[in-house]
Design a protein around this motif. Structure first.
Motif, short mmCIF file in Angstrom:
data_model
loop_
_atom_site.label_atom_id
_atom_site.label_comp_id
_atom_site.label_asym_id
_atom_site.label_seq_id
_atom_site.Cartn_x
_atom_site.Cartn_y
_atom_site.Cartn_z
N GLN A 17 0.83 -1.20 0.00
CA GLN A 17 0.00 0.00 0.00
C GLN A 17 0.86 1.25 0.00
OE1 GLN A 17 -2.58 -0.61 3.43
NE2 GLN A 17 -4.28 -1.19 2.09
N LYS A 18 1.95 1.21 0.74
CA LYS A 18 2.86 2.35 0.80
C LYS A 18 3.47 2.63 -0.57
CE LYS A 18 6.78 4.12 3.48
NZ LYS A 18 7.75 3.80 4.58
N LEU A 19 3.88 1.59 -1.28
CA LEU A 19 4.45 1.76 -2.60
C LEU A 19 3.39 2.22 -3.60
CD1 LEU A 19 6.78 -1.37 -2.66
CD2 LEU A 19 7.52 1.02 -2.68
N GLY A 20 2.18 1.68 -3.46
CA GLY A 20 1.10 2.13 -4.33
C GLY A 20 0.80 3.61 -4.15
N ASN A 21 0.78 4.07 -2.91
CA ASN A 21 0.56 5.49 -2.64
C ASN A 21 1.71 6.34 -3.18
OD1 ASN A 21 -1.87 5.00 -1.33
ND2 ASN A 21 -0.89 4.81 0.69
N GLN A 22 2.90 5.79 -3.13
CA GLN A 22 4.05 6.51 -3.66
C GLN A 22 3.91 6.68 -5.18
OE1 GLN A 22 7.76 4.80 -2.49
NE2 GLN A 22 9.01 6.41 -3.40
N VAL A 23 3.41 5.65 -5.85
CA VAL A 23 3.18 5.75 -7.29
C VAL A 23 2.14 6.82 -7.58
CG1 VAL A 23 2.34 4.53 -9.33
CG2 VAL A 23 3.86 3.37 -7.73
N LEU A 24 1.07 6.88 -6.77
CA LEU A 24 0.06 7.92 -6.97
C LEU A 24 0.66 9.31 -6.81
CD1 LEU A 24 -3.00 6.38 -5.06
CD2 LEU A 24 -2.61 6.45 -7.53
N GLU A 25 1.52 9.49 -5.83
CA GLU A 25 2.16 10.79 -5.63
C GLU A 25 3.04 11.15 -6.82
OE1 GLU A 25 5.17 13.52 -5.10
OE2 GLU A 25 5.70 11.40 -4.93
N MET A 26 3.75 10.16 -7.37
CA MET A 26 4.60 10.40 -8.53
C MET A 26 3.76 10.82 -9.74
SD MET A 26 7.09 7.10 -7.97
CE MET A 26 7.97 7.24 -9.54
N PHE A 27 2.61 10.15 -9.92
CA PHE A 27 1.73 10.54 -11.01
C PHE A 27 1.22 11.96 -10.82
CE2 PHE A 27 -2.54 11.09 -12.74
CZ PHE A 27 -2.33 10.79 -14.07
N ASP A 28 0.82 12.29 -9.61
CA ASP A 28 0.34 13.66 -9.34
C ASP A 28 1.43 14.68 -9.64
OD1 ASP A 28 -2.13 12.75 -8.57
OD2 ASP A 28 -1.67 12.74 -6.42
N HIS A 29 2.68 14.34 -9.30
CA HIS A 29 3.79 15.26 -9.56
C HIS A 29 3.97 15.47 -11.07
CE1 HIS A 29 7.69 17.20 -9.22
NE2 HIS A 29 8.23 16.26 -10.00
N ALA A 30 3.91 14.38 -11.83
CA ALA A 30 4.12 14.48 -13.28
C ALA A 30 2.93 15.15 -13.97
CB ALA A 30 4.35 13.09 -13.87
N TYR A 31 1.72 14.69 -13.63
CA TYR A 31 0.54 15.23 -14.31
C TYR A 31 0.23 16.66 -13.86
CZ TYR A 31 -4.19 15.49 -16.20
OH TYR A 31 -5.30 15.87 -16.90
N GLY A 32 0.45 16.92 -12.57
CA GLY A 32 0.22 18.28 -12.07
C GLY A 32 1.11 19.29 -12.75
N ASN A 33 2.37 18.93 -12.97
CA ASN A 33 3.28 19.85 -13.64
C ASN A 33 2.93 20.01 -15.11
OD1 ASN A 33 5.73 21.00 -12.06
ND2 ASN A 33 5.44 18.95 -11.21
N TYR A 34 2.43 18.94 -15.73
CA TYR A 34 1.96 19.08 -17.11
C TYR A 34 0.82 20.09 -17.17
CZ TYR A 34 -0.89 18.31 -21.22
OH TYR A 34 -1.65 18.52 -22.33
N MET A 35 -0.15 19.96 -16.27
CA MET A 35 -1.30 20.87 -16.29
C MET A 35 -0.88 22.30 -15.97
SD MET A 35 -3.84 19.09 -17.26
CE MET A 35 -5.14 20.30 -16.94
N GLU A 36 0.08 22.45 -15.08
CA GLU A 36 0.50 23.80 -14.67
C GLU A 36 1.37 24.48 -15.72
OE1 GLU A 36 3.03 26.02 -11.07
OE2 GLU A 36 2.49 23.90 -10.93
N HIS A 37 2.27 23.72 -16.34
CA HIS A 37 3.27 24.35 -17.20
C HIS A 37 3.08 24.07 -18.69
CE1 HIS A 37 5.62 25.49 -13.69
NE2 HIS A 37 5.59 24.24 -13.26
N ALA A 38 2.30 23.04 -19.06
CA ALA A 38 2.27 22.65 -20.46
C ALA A 38 0.89 22.65 -21.10
CB ALA A 38 2.89 21.25 -20.62
N TYR A 39 -0.15 22.38 -20.34
CA TYR A 39 -1.49 22.29 -20.92
C TYR A 39 -1.84 23.58 -21.66
CZ TYR A 39 -6.54 21.81 -21.30
OH TYR A 39 -7.83 21.73 -21.78
N PRO A 40 -2.40 23.52 -22.87
CA PRO A 40 -2.92 22.35 -23.60
C PRO A 40 -1.93 21.77 -24.60
CG PRO A 40 -3.66 24.30 -24.69
CD PRO A 40 -2.80 24.78 -23.55
N ALA A 41 -0.65 21.99 -24.43
CA ALA A 41 0.35 21.45 -25.36
C ALA A 41 0.34 19.92 -25.30
CB ALA A 41 1.74 21.99 -25.02
N ASP A 42 0.99 19.30 -26.27
CA ASP A 42 0.99 17.85 -26.35
C ASP A 42 1.70 17.20 -25.18
OD1 ASP A 42 -0.34 17.91 -28.84
OD2 ASP A 42 1.54 18.35 -29.83
N GLU A 43 2.85 17.77 -24.81
CA GLU A 43 3.66 17.15 -23.76
C GLU A 43 4.38 18.21 -22.96
OE1 GLU A 43 6.22 14.60 -25.93
OE2 GLU A 43 4.79 12.95 -26.04
#
Length: 882
Positions: A51-77
Motif C-alpha cells: 500500500q505504501k508503494l502504491g501510494n508513492q506511485v500515486l504521488e509520482m503521477f500527481d507530480h508528473a501530471y500536475g506539472n503538465y497541467m500547470e506548465h504545459a497544458y494544452p500542449a501535447d507534452e
C-alpha cells in the motif's frame, strides 16, 4: 497532422514508442491467476508495504501530471527541464498525436460508461468522448485510400491526404507495427458505434500484412511499401517497427473471438521462437535468411515481449528474457535504448519507457512471485532518484552519466504509473474488475464484452495457407499453476538463477577451476591471442564453445557467442572467457581513446541535483573519473571569452568560471581562469541553439603544448544546456553545480525538503538503500570512465582551427561484439565488459533544439509572451479559425 499507426519506432533510427498490454481473463483464453505459488527465494511483501508503494506511485503521477497541467497544458507534452509545453509546429514532433487523440478517447469512454453503470460516478456522461473518437475516426479513414489498404503513415486532420495544404500523401513506406496496430481501437469504435467501416479497414490492413509475410520463414519485415507491398527493410525482430503487430494479432483474437487471428499469431510465434529467440536474447534476423542475424544489438522496445509471452502462456522464455533485461537495468539504473549482445551500451538514451514495467506486472500476475514486486520497487526508486526534476520526470540523455533530456513523453503518464500501481494493488484496491478488460498497446482499457456486440463485420480475407505446427509449440497455450510450477515452488527462481551473472563483469570461471582442468590432462581452451580465423581447427573449437563467426561487408569479422549453442556448460564458459579475452585484445589495440561524456549537475535550490546536463570532456586537466568531483558556485568571467587576464578575479576566485567558446584556445581559457583563482571552468558554446540533443559529443583538445600546468577541471556545454545555467543565475543569483564524470546521489537533506511529506519516509528509505550500494556503483563509474570507441579516427582529433576541438564521437553504425586482427599478442586475462562501452550514437532524432527557455539572454517577459501566443493559437484552432 496525425500519425495513423501506433507503432513504437516508425520513421526514426532511434525507436520511439508503443507499449503492449495483456488481458487478464477471458472465456476464450486461459491465463494464470495471481494466486499462483510464490517463489521461496523471495520473501512475501506485506500488505502495508504494498500500500505504501502504491501510494508513492500515486504521488509520482500527481507530480508528473500536475506539472503538465500547470506548465504545459494544452500542449501535447511537458518539457520538464524548461517547464513548458511541447507545441506542434514549434517544437520537434515525435508522432504521438494518435495516442493523445484517438486511443485515449476510447479508453476514457470505456471507463466512463462503466462508472456510470455503477451508479456512483459520472451520471452526467452522455458519450461525449465516443462522439469525439468517431469524428476523429472518419478524419483518419482517407489515410487508407491506397492500393494495398495499408494506411499512409501521416494524415492532415484538416486537409486530408491529397490537398497541397496537407503536406502529406507523398510517403511510400510505413512500418509493420504502424499499419498493424489499429485493429483493437478501430474494431472497438465499430462495436461501440455500429459503424462497421472502421473495423473493416483495420482488418484489410492486417490481411495484407499477413499475405505479404515471407512464406518460407513466416516472418515479416520492419518497413513495407504501402503501394506495392514490397518489403523495404527485410530484417525482422520483436522490437521497434514490428512489436505491436504481433501483440495485436493475439489480442484481436481475445477481444473479437476470431480464430484466424490466433492462427496467424501462432504461426508467427513459432517462427520467432525458431529463429529470433536465442534465450535470453532476442536478435533480429533476415526474413529470407532467418538463420543469419541482421544485427548484434537489441533495442529497449523488446522489453514488452515477456509480457506478451505471458499472454501466450510460454512462461519460461518470458522469465529468462525479463531477468536478462533486469540485470542490464541494475547495471545502468535504466534500460538503454539499445545494447549489444555482450551488454554494452549501443544507444545511451532512455526516454522513460514503460515496457519493462509492463512485463514485470504481467509476470507477477502469472506467477505471484514477490520477486517481481521487488523489481517494481527498484523501478520506483530509480525514477525518483535519477529522473525526478522539479517540473516532472525527465528522460535520460545518457544512462552512463545520468544526464537529462528535456522531454517527458505522454506514454510515460499513460502507462508507467498505471502498471506500477497495478503491480502493488490488491483486488480490493480497484473499484472495478480489471479482469473484464484488455489493455491496448498504450495501456488504455477496452471491455471484453465488445466481442459479443455488433458482430456483423464482413470478414473478407480469412487466414490462408495456414500450416499445422508441431503440437509442442502449444504446450503452454492455456497454462495453469500446476503446469507452470509442477509441485516446485522454486520453479521461477530456478529459471532466473543461471542468468544472475549474465551481465556480470567477473569471469564466469575461477582460476583454480581452470588450473585443475589443466592438471587433469584436459586440453586447455583456445586463447584469444592464439586464434587464427583461417585455422579450421580453431573454427571447430569456436563452434563447440557456441561462438559464431560473422563476416562483414567491409572485410571485418565479428564474433557472437550464444551459450545455449555450446556443446556443454563447460564449453559455454570457455566460450565466454574467450570472448572476454578477445574484447580486451581489441581494446588494447585501439590507438586513440575517446573520452566518455561528463555531467554538470545543478545542486542548489530549487534543483537539488535533479537537473543533470550532458557535458563534453577536456583532454587536459584532471580526469574527473579518477579524481574527486568539483563542486562550487558559478560566476561569469570578464572578459566572457576568457582569452585574456580576467578583470574580475574577485568574482571567480573559489568558484567555477563560466566562459564562452571562441577567439582563443581552450587551454588558454583554462589557464586564465585558473590564474584568477577559479576551481573549475565551464565553456559554453557560442553557436546559438546548439544542443547535446542533436549534436555529437564534443571534446576540448589542448593547444599542442604541454598542458600539465592546468590543474582545474574543464567541461563543455552546448548553447541550450549552458543557457539553462545562465537563466538559473538570472532568476536565483546563487547557483551551485557539481562537475563530475557521472551524476551523483542527491543530498539527503535537500531531498527531504523538496519531497512531499506523505512519501518522505519511503523516499528517505530508498535513498539509504541506494547509498548502501554505492560501492558497486563507484566501481562501475571507474570502469566506464575507460570507455573507448572502437571506430575512432585519431587524425581528426586536432584540427588546425582555433578552439581545438576533438572530433565528435563516431556514430555507431553497427555494434562491435568483437573485432580482431588475425594475429595478436595478448595475455588472456578476464576483462570488464563495461570498459568497452562505445560512445553514444549521434543519430538521435528525438530532440528539442529550439527551446526558447534555452535561448541566450532571452528575458522572462519574452518567454511568457511567446507562451501566450501559443495559447491563443490553440484557442483559435478549437474555434476552427486556423
Amino acid at each position: 497532422m496525425s500519425e495513423t499507426g501506433g507503432c513504437r519506432g516508425c520513421g526514426s533510427p532511434v525507436p520511439q514508442r508503443t507499449s503492449w498490454s495483456l488481458v487478464a481473463a477471458t472465456t476464450v483464453l486461459c491465463l494464470v491467476s495471481a494466486t499462483s505459488v510464490w517463489t521461496a527465494g523471495a520473501e512475501p511483501m506485506s500488505r502495508e508495504e504494498k500500500q505504501k508503494l502504491g501510494n508513492q506511485v500515486l504521488e509520482m503521477f500527481d507530480h508528473a501530471y500536475g506539472n503538465y497541467m500547470e506548465h504545459a497544458y494544452p500542449a501535447d507534452e511537458l518539457m520538464p527541464l524548461t517547464c513548458r509545453g511541447r507545441v506542434r509546429g514549434q517544437e520537434p514532433s515525435r508522432g504521438d498525436v494518435d495516442d493523445a487523440l484517438g486511443k485515449g478517447l476510447l479508453g476514457g469512454h470505456s471507463l466512463a460508461i462503466m462508472l456510470k453503470e455503477k451508479g456512483e460516478y459520472m451520471q452526467w456522461y452522455n458519450d461525449e468522448l465516443l462522439q469525439m473518437a468517431k469524428q476523429l475516426g472518419y478524419k483518419l479513414l482517407p489515410a487508407f485510400n491506397t492500393t494495398s489498404g495499408l494506411p499512409y503513415p501521416r494524415i492532415n486532420l484538416k486537409f486530408g491526404i491529397r490537398k497541397p495544404e496537407a503536406r502529406t500523401g507523398t510517403e511510400t513506406d510505413t512500418c509493420t507495427a504502424c499499419a498493424g496496430t489499429l485493429i483493437l481501437e478501430f474494431a472497438a469504435l465499430s462495436r461501440f458505434t455500429g459503424a462497421t467501416i472502421f473495423e473493416e479497414y483495420a482488418r484489410k490492413a492486417l490481411d495484407f500484412l499477413w499475405e505479404k509475410r515471407q512464406r518460407s520463414s513466416n516472418l515479416v519485415g520492419v518497413t513495407i511499401n504501402i503501394h506495392t507491398g514490397d518489403w523495404v527493410r527485410k530484417d525482422s525482430g520483436v522490437g521497434a517497427g514490428i512489436d505491436s503487430y504481433y501483440e495485436y494479432l493475439l489480442k484481436a483474437y481475445v477481444l473479437l473471438g476470431d480464430d484466424s487471428f490466433l492462427e496467424r499469431f501462432n504461426t508467427h510465434y513459432d517462427a520467432i521462437m525458431r529463429y529470433i529467440s536465442q534465450p535470453p536474447l532476442l536478435l533480429d534476423v533476415h526474413i529470407h535468411k532467418p538463420m543469419l542475424n541482421a544485427r548484434t544489438w537489441m533495442d529497449a522496445l523488446l522489453a514488452f515481449f515477456p509480457g506478451l509471452q505471458v499472454l501466450k502462456g510460454d512462461i519460461r522464455p518470458a522469465i529468462e528474457t525479463h531477468e536478462m533485461l533486469y540485470q542490464v537495468i541494475k547495471k545502468h539504473n535504466f534500460l538503454p535504448e539499445a545494447f549489444t549482445t555482450d551488454f554494452r551500451v549501443h544507444w545511451a538514451q532512455h526516454p522513460l519507457r514503460p515496457e519493462f514495467a509492463e512485463s514485470t506486472y504481467f509476470l507477477y500476475k502469472a506467477t505471484g512471485d514477490p520477486y517481481y514486486l521487488e523489481v517494481g520497487k527498484t523501478l520506483i526508486e530509480n525514477l525518483n532518484k535519477y529522473a525526478r526534476v522539479p517540473c516532472g520526470f525527465a528522460a535520460m540523455k545518457d544512462v552512463r552519466t545520468g544526464s537529462h533530456e528535456d522531454r517527458m513523453d505522454s506514454f510515460f503518464l499513460a502507462e508507467m504509473f498505471k502498471y506500477l500501481y497495478l503491480l502493488f494493488a490488491d483486488k480490493e484496491d480497484i473499484i472495478f474488475d480489471i479482469e473484464d478488460y484488455i489493455f491496448t498497446t498504450e495501456a488504455h482499457l477496452l471491455p471484453l464484452w465488445l466481442s459479443t456486440t455488433n458482430q456483423n463485420i464482413s470478414k473478407k480475407n480469412t487466414t490462408s495457407e495456414y500450416t499445422e505446427l508441431d503440437d509442442s509449440n502449444f504446450d503452454w497455450t492455456c497454462p495453469n499453476t500446476q503446469i507452470l510450477f509442477p509441485n516446485d515452488p522454486l520453479y521461477a527462481q530456478s529459471i532466473r538463477e543461471p542468468l544472475k551473472n549474465v551481465v556480470d563483469k567477473s569471469c564466469p570461471r575461477g582460476l583454480i577451476r581452470v588450473e585443475e582442468s589443466f592438471r587433469s590432462g584436459a586440453k586447455p581452451p583456445l586463447r584469444a591471442r592464439d586464434f587464427m580465423a583461417t585455422n579450421p581447427e580453431h573454427l571447430e573449437i569456436l563452434k563447440k564453445m557456441g561462438v559464431s563467426l560473422i563476416h562483414l561487408k567491409d572485410g571485418r569479422v565479428q564474433l557472437v557467442q550464444h551459450a545455449i549453442q555450446a556443446a556443454s556448460s563447460i564449453d559455454a564458459e570457455d566460450g565466454l572467457r574467450f570472448m572476454q579475452e578477445m574484447i580486451e585484445l581489441s581494446s588494447q589495440q585501439q590507438k586513440e581513446q575517446q573520452l566518455p561524456p561528463r555531467a554538470v549537475q545543478i545542486v542548489s535550490h530549487p534543483f537539488f541535483g535533479r537537473v543533470v546536463l550532458t557535458a563534453g570532456p577536456a583532454q587536459f586537466g584532471p580526469d574527473l573519473s579518477k579524481h574527486t568531483e568539483t563542486r562550487g558556485f558559478v560566476a561569469s568571467s570578464q572578459p566572457y571569452n576568457g582569452c585574456s587576464e580576467l578583470t574580475n578575479p574577485e568574482a571567480v576566485v573559489g568558484k567555477i568560471a563560466l566562459i564562452q567558446r571562441g577567439q582563443c584556445m581552450f587551454a588558454e581559457k583554462a589557464r586564465n581562469i585558473q590564474n584568477a583563482g577559479a576551481i573549475g571552468g565551464i565553456v559554453i558554446d557560442d553557436n546559438e541553439g546548439s544542443s547535446s540533443d542533436t549534436a555529437p559529443l564534443f571534446q576540448m583538445a589542448g593547444d599542442g603544448k604541454d598542458t600539465d600546468d592546468i590543474k582545474i577541471p574543464m567541461l563543455f556545454l552546448f548553447s541550450k544546456e549552458g543557457s539553462i545555467i545562465l537563466d538559473a543565475i538570472r532568476e536565483y543569483e546563487e547557483v551551485e553545480v557539481l562537475l563530475s564524470d557521472k551524476a551523483k546521489d542527491r543530498d539527503s537533506e535537500t531531498e527531504d525538503e523538496d519531497q512531499p511529506s506523505p512519501e518522505s519516509d519511503s523516499q528517505n528509505q530508498s535513498a539509504e538503500q541506494m547509498t548502501s550500494g554505492s560501492h558497486e556503483v563507484d566501481l562501475v563509474d571507474q570502469e566506464s570512465s575507460e570507455e573507448s570507441s572502437l571506430n575512432s579516427h585519431p587524425e581528426s582529433l586536432f584540427p588546425a582551427d582555433t578552439d581545438n576541438a576533438a572530433s565528435p564521437s563516431p556514430s555507431e553504425q553497427i555494434s562491435n561484439p568483437t573485432e580482431y586482427p588475425e594475429t595478436t599478442n595478448l595475455d588472456g586475462e578476464c576483462t570488464d565488459l563495461d570498459n568497452q562501452l562505445q560512445e553514444q550514437s549521434d543519430t538521435e532524432e528525438d530532440s528539442n533544439p529550439n527551446v526558447s527557455w534555452g535561448k541566450k539572454g532571452q528575458p522572462i517577459d519574452s518567454i511568457l509572451a511567446d507562451w501566450n501566443e501559443d495559447i491563443e493559437a490553440f484557442e483559435m484552432m478549437e474555434k476552427g479559425e486556423l
